[in-house]
Design a protein around this motif. Structure first.
Motif: not given
Length: 271
Positions: A124-148
């Motif tokens: 946890s000392r690394a803060g948010i860290g060096n790698y991030l997972n982004v789920d793009n399915s809401i924007a892809k499937q619904t057209g709403k400008p949301i990233l998870e």
């Protein structure tokens, strides 16, 4: 599920503070029931009780001076609870003024252009860290400008208990640094709203999912699934089926298994 009078038997917003085994004698025969006392003063007496509260809450219950269960659970059951844990898993939903990124891929894995120290996974000392997972399915499937955005491991531990004002800038700066946008837009400039899950901070969950820790064996989960108090007290939840640990379907299967055990006992009594 709530038909045939079941809905009228459901008590919502009731915090249970004691689960007690009651013994009585009738015509020389000993009878056992389970009594549940709520913080509101409501008392419910039942022939059987299925406990499905999260592992972290169970840990608190068995270590409290008075304890939730009276009498205490068996040593095997307490050992099983101690050897299981709740994991951290935060979802950060980012809302923007429009879609300006590629909506082709459903999931996007990001790494910082220049890795930050320390690089130890789960720290946890690394803060948010060096790698991030982004789920793009809401924007892809619904057209709403949301990233998870999903924060796991050390990143989720780092975010635990932090305010939105601390988490949001870290996530947005990571996106600005590592996610390519053709028109040069910055995520930090176009974000209009944000929502962050708080399963770890919620006193009724104290974590996102159940799982094993170093030293946990299948027998610990299986032991937790065994009935207590001569079959009157049963347990269910996402920690009880090792193959599906931490999943919704694991919780459903364990609940069905507990109900089936009660059904077998009742069937034997009728026959």
């Amino acid at each position: 599920l709530q038909s045939n009078g079941v809905k009228d038997c459901i008590l919502c917003n009731q915090e249970v503070i004691r689960v007690e085994r009651l013994l009585s004698k009738h015509d020389g025969e000993e009878n056992a029931t389970v009594s549940l006392t709520c913080k509101s003063g409501t008392i419910v007496e039942a022939d059987y009780c299925i406990v499905s509260i999260p592992i972290s809450c169970l840990k608190d219950c068995i270590y409290e001076p008075d304890g939730l269960f009276r009498p205490r659970l068996s040593q095997e059951k307490e050992e099983a609870i101690d050897m299981l844990q709740m994991g951290c898993y935060k979802k950060v939903f980012l809302i923007f003024d429009g879609i300006f990124w590629d909506t082709g891929p459903t999931f996007i894995g990001l790494a910082r252009k220049e890795l930050e120290e320390p690089l130890l996974f789960g720290s946890s000392r690394a803060g948010i860290g060096n790698y991030l997972n982004v789920d793009n399915s809401i924007a892809k499937q619904t057209g709403k400008p949301i990233l998870e955005i999903t924060l796991v491991g050390g990143a989720a531990q780092w975010a635990k208990g932090k305010k939105l004002e601390e988490i949001l800038p870290s996530v947005l700066s990571f996106l600005d640094e590592s996610m390519f946008v053709e028109d040069g837009s910055l995520f930090s400039e176009r974000c209009t709203d944000c929502y962050i899950t708080r399963w770890e901070e919620d006193r009724y969950s104290m974590g996102a999912y159940a799982g094993f820790k170093i030293g946990t064996l299948d027998r610990h989960a299986e032991s937790l699934a065994e009935p207590e108090w001569d079959g009157r007290l049963l347990f269910a939840g996402d920690a009880l089926i090792p193959f599906y640990e931490g999943s919704v379907h694991g919780a459903l299967l364990s609940g069905k298994a507990a109900v089936d055990k009660i059904g077998e006992v009742l069937s034997d009594q009728i026959n």
